[in-house]
Enzyme design. Sequence first.
Site, PDB file in Angstrom:
ATOM      1  N   TYR A   1      46.996  39.909 108.506  1.00  0.00           N
ATOM      2  CA  TYR A   1      47.844  40.236 108.802  1.00  0.00           C
ATOM      3  C   TYR A   1      48.807  40.829 109.797  1.00  0.00           C
ATOM      4  CZ  TYR A   1      51.731  43.349 107.209  1.00  0.00           C
ATOM      5  OH  TYR A   1      52.549  44.505 107.205  1.00  0.00           O
TER       6      TYR A   1
ATOM      7  N   GLU B   1      57.278  40.570 109.315  1.00  0.00           N
ATOM      8  CA  GLU B   1      55.962  40.099 109.361  1.00  0.00           C
ATOM      9  C   GLU B   1      55.600  38.805 108.599  1.00  0.00           C
ATOM     10  OE1 GLU B   1      54.905  43.873 105.677  1.00  0.00           O
ATOM     11  OE2 GLU B   1      54.761  41.712 104.405  1.00  0.00           O
TER      12      GLU B   1
END
Length: 383
Positions: free
Chosen positions: A102, A190
């Site tokens: 992530y 992201e």
Amino acid sequence: MKIHEFQAKQVLARHGVPIPRGRVAATPDECAAVAAELGGGLCVVKAQVHVGGRGKAGGVKLAKTPDEARQMGAQILGMDIKGLTVHKVLVEEGIAIDKEIYLGMILDRDSKRIVVMVSAEGGMDIEEVAEHSPEKIARCTINPALGLTDYQVRHLCFGAGLPKDKVKEIAVFLKALYQAITQSDATLAEINPLVITKDGTLIAADAKMDIDENALYRQKELALLQESEENDPIEEEARRRGLTYVHLDGDIGIIGNGAGLVMTSLDVVAREGGKAANFLDIGGGAKAEVVRNALEVVLLEPKVKGVVINIFGGITRCDEVAKGVIDAAGKLDIKVPVVVRLEGTSVEEGKKLLAESGLNLVPAGSMREAAAKVVELAYAGGR
Ligand code: GDP
Ligand code: MN
């Protein structure tokens, strides 16, 4: 403003982030065609909707052949994901996943800086990781004068326990992400997951970006990506007319000048037992045309049973406001009571214009009186 995965990937690719080959499709046949273009092997069909967690909701599916891609497309297109209908899918070459990482950046309003988050728990819902095992997310804040530094990258990667031999490559992704978020005026960027493939290469399998709507005037290309279907149509119309309007769920239309006065008008109407249908601030110095636009926009909401116009004239001139109200009332066939309270600069001229207009406009001497009158008249025929 949210943009789709395929659009965010395009932005990231421009900053040097490797993304899977692929293309958007709107029909099952088109899915098959894209899958064939990609070589006819493993591919992934992904719903393009402005919401996360598509994987869990069944909006991300693997297909081994173009024919399967067609089937998956048929399943996903038209699907409802968290209240949004899927109109487009992204068909991409499949990736052989070894690890999912992530990477996220978000504009933090407290520090007024961009906060970077990195975790080895990629692919999952990061909010869940943050809640149950916050120690698995490494964070730091970026000083805008320095940008993302190498020591911060090392701190993040080691802190998150990422593979040491990949730190240099991950640094490239993080720096590209930082370039993308700052240069696109994004409030969030992201990559989840950043995939380490079975053969050891890194690629962005998913991307997400939110763009600051207040910056759209200088992000012309991104502004074109705004999709009206998810926005409130009356708010859209208000924006087109340059008005500061927020749609609410009550039935008393409210127009005032200055955010504070409009907020107070909402409160006073509520105290009198009414429920506001909107917030509309015509700002300082509004001319007749702005007032006419405001009244027209407020009346677009069919629930509106009455309108109160509450003006305190400072820079705004009450006679201008009156002209706008009269102009609008003359053009529109207004079926609901309109209560007008004027105070301040040129108030006598304004009141005179309203009185002489012959239109059904109800004058009020104070804000309290205006609120009481509009509530009484609006609900006279029942709620
Ligand atoms: P999200 O659920 O909306 O965040 O959608 P993602 O694009 O992140 O997809 C969810 C999950 O699907 C990912 O975490 C991966 O595990 C998986 N996935 C996505 N793309 C691929 C791919 O090309 N190949 C494989 N094998 N899995 C994928
Ligand atoms: Mn994802």
